[in-house]
Design an enzyme around this catalytic site. Structure first.
Site, PDB file in Angstrom:
ATOM      1  N   GLU A 168       9.918 -18.364  -2.275  1.00 41.36           N
ATOM      2  CA  GLU A 168       9.824 -17.898  -1.508  1.00 41.36           C
ATOM      3  C   GLU A 168      11.857 -16.818  -1.445  1.00 41.36           C
ATOM      4  O   GLU A 168      11.462 -15.333  -1.152  1.00 41.36           O
ATOM      5  CB  GLU A 168       9.917 -18.487  -0.355  1.00 41.36           C
ATOM      6  CG  GLU A 168       9.009 -19.279   0.272  1.00 41.36           C
ATOM      7  CD  GLU A 168       7.897 -18.506   0.610  1.00 41.36           C
ATOM      8  OE1 GLU A 168       8.643 -17.670   1.935  1.00 41.36           O
ATOM      9  OE2 GLU A 168       6.642 -18.149   0.487  1.00 41.36           O
ATOM     10  N   ASP A 199       5.959  -4.657   5.294  1.00 43.29           N
ATOM     11  CA  ASP A 199       4.962  -5.420   5.460  1.00 43.29           C
ATOM     12  C   ASP A 199       3.961  -5.422   6.260  1.00 43.29           C
ATOM     13  O   ASP A 199       2.994  -6.543   6.781  1.00 43.29           O
ATOM     14  CB  ASP A 199       4.741  -6.669   4.354  1.00 43.29           C
ATOM     15  CG  ASP A 199       5.930  -8.009   5.739  1.00 43.29           C
ATOM     16  OD1 ASP A 199       6.173  -7.317   6.659  1.00 43.29           O
ATOM     17  OD2 ASP A 199       5.796  -8.815   5.041  1.00 43.29           O
TER      18      ASP A 199
END
Length: 440
Positions: free
Chosen positions: A176, A192
């Site tokens: 991550e 995104d």
């Protein structure tokens, strides 16, 4: 399949789950048809703990056939996926479940169980509605709110030890944040389509989980007491309501940007000594409620007892969401001849945990490699496969992520480019000066 989006350092892509504040869980991307139906509430039997709460409203209006309960979480931990039970008058039948709920009835007791993710933060209130066939008004009795997050344990096993959890979280943090250290201060718009991505688990402003962190934080600290995020509450609520009403991730941050510098305030909330502990607590609490606790219960259901398996499941839950991880579990079961999804799977027709984990990782590898959004994150699966081959089941041996999918399964897989780290059994870590990629 409900999905959670990957964060990939090679592409600078990070992701987030779609859950919705106190509402039905939704995927972080476009909604997809489930390959398997959601589990009925009775399929997972859990030993639930009683949650500390106060019932502030308890009415049933007979002419409307409509009951309302408002309960406030007065405890110190979030209530995850609560089970609400209440007694109705003799001869009354509960009916007409509200979205996200299903019920059973035994005598006068109606028990309502979540069919999708729900978290009630500390000091937050939740309005629960129900219906019966009674046209006479009454007050429900013996109201109980229970959850595994309030002290219950999953059947057939528990979660990870404190050190094992540190190792599992450190591994996931590599994928991550490219570091085993959980990045509570991180905040960025990676464009995104999900707004700002934030914190240790990629909580997003456009998919309903960042708002849960802020909700928890507001309950612990007011704006006058240093809460830099409190001023965004109205804007977050507007975005969250749009997410819930459309079922679509919200890319716009316009409402937040009109209030202030979101990324700066998120980071400062952790980096400021006076607020750090509260902000960290809320991120930990929401992450546990949405991902860790549900997936540990899944492990227990299927008879999966090894720390390595649980770590792999936890990473899948963070990456794909709880429903996505469940879908992978079912795929692994089916591939091993358990298409009927008999639980526990370990021991069923001789299935071992090693064989099951191998198949689970292969199925997850295929999902990652087959999706352009996730393809460059495929190496995260190989790290667990390497430890499986080495037999590091209790995570008691120091490990490295010096392995790629191509080292385990062939050269067709791209290299994710994660920095190699060495993680000790107590969760401490270092960056090795040299290493050689290998799957065993």
């Amino acid at each position: 399949m409900e999905t959670r989006c990957s964060r990939t350092w090679v592409l600078g892509q990070r992701g987030c789950a779609g859950v919705g504040l106190l509402m039905l869980a939704l995927g972080c991307g476009a909604a997809e048809e489930r390959e398997f139906p959601p589990e009925a509430p009775g399929e997972v039997v859990r030993e639930l703990g009683a949650c500390t709460h106060a019932v502030t409203t308890n009415t049933y209006v007979g002419p409307d056939y409509w009951g309302t309960l408002v309960f406030k979480n007065t405890g110190t931990v979030a209530i995850a996926n609560p089970r609400v039970s209440l007694d109705v008058p003799s001869g009354v039948t509960c009916d007409d479940d509200q979205p996200g709920w299903a019920h059973t009835q035994s005598g006068r007791t109606c028990t309502f169980t979540r069919t999708s993710s729900l978290t009630v933060a500390v000091n937050a209130s939740y309005t629960f509605n129900y219906s019966t066939d009674s046209s006479t008004s009454f007050t429900a009795t013996h109201v109980k709110v229970q959850s595994d997050s309030c002290g219950g344990t999953a059947p057939g096993g528990t979660g990870l030890t404190a050190n094992q959890k540190k190792v599992a979280e450190a591994l996931t943090s590599i994928w991550e944040n490219d570091t085993p250290t959980l990045d509570y201060a991180y905040s960025e718009n990676i464009h995104d389509g999900r707004g700002y991505t934030n914190g240790r688990a990629g909580f997003c402003t456009g998919t309903g989980d960042a708002i849960q962190v802020v909700q928890c934080y507001r309950a612990l600290r007011t704006e006058a007491n240093g809460n830099r995020l409190s001023k965004y509450w109205s804007a977050l609520t507007v975005i969250n309501n749009r997410f819930l009403s459309t079922g679509q991730s919200q890319a716009s941050t316009a409402e937040l940007d009109a209030v202030g510098g979101w990324t700066t305030d998120w980071a400062a909330s952790f980096n400021t000594a006076a607020t750090k502990a509260d902000f960290k607590q809320c991120q930990d609490q929401v992450s546990d409620a949405l991902y860790y606790t549900p997936i540990m219960n899944e492990a227990a259901k299927w008879g999966l007892t090894q720390a390595l398996t649980k770590a792999a499941l936890y990473d899948a839950a963070i990456n794909h969401g709880e429903d996505g991880a469940r879908d992978l579990i079912r795929k692994a079961n089916t591939a091993l001849g358990n298409s009927a999804q008999v639980a526990p799977v370990i021991g069923y027709n001789g299935i071992t945990e090693s064989a099951w984990l191998q198949k689970f990782l292969e199925k997850r590898r295929d999902v990652l490699a087959g999706d352009s959004t996730w393809a460059d994150a495929v190496d995260r699966v190989a790290a667990y496969e390497k430890q499986r081959r080495l037999g590091n089941w209790d995570l008691g041996t120091a490990l490295r992520n010096d392995v790629r999918a191509r080292d385990c399964w062939g050269t067709t897989y791209p290299s994710s480019g994660y920095t190699v780290r060495a993680i000790n059994p107590d969760g401490t870590w270092s960056t090795p000066a040299s290493f050689t990629y290998a799957c065993q």
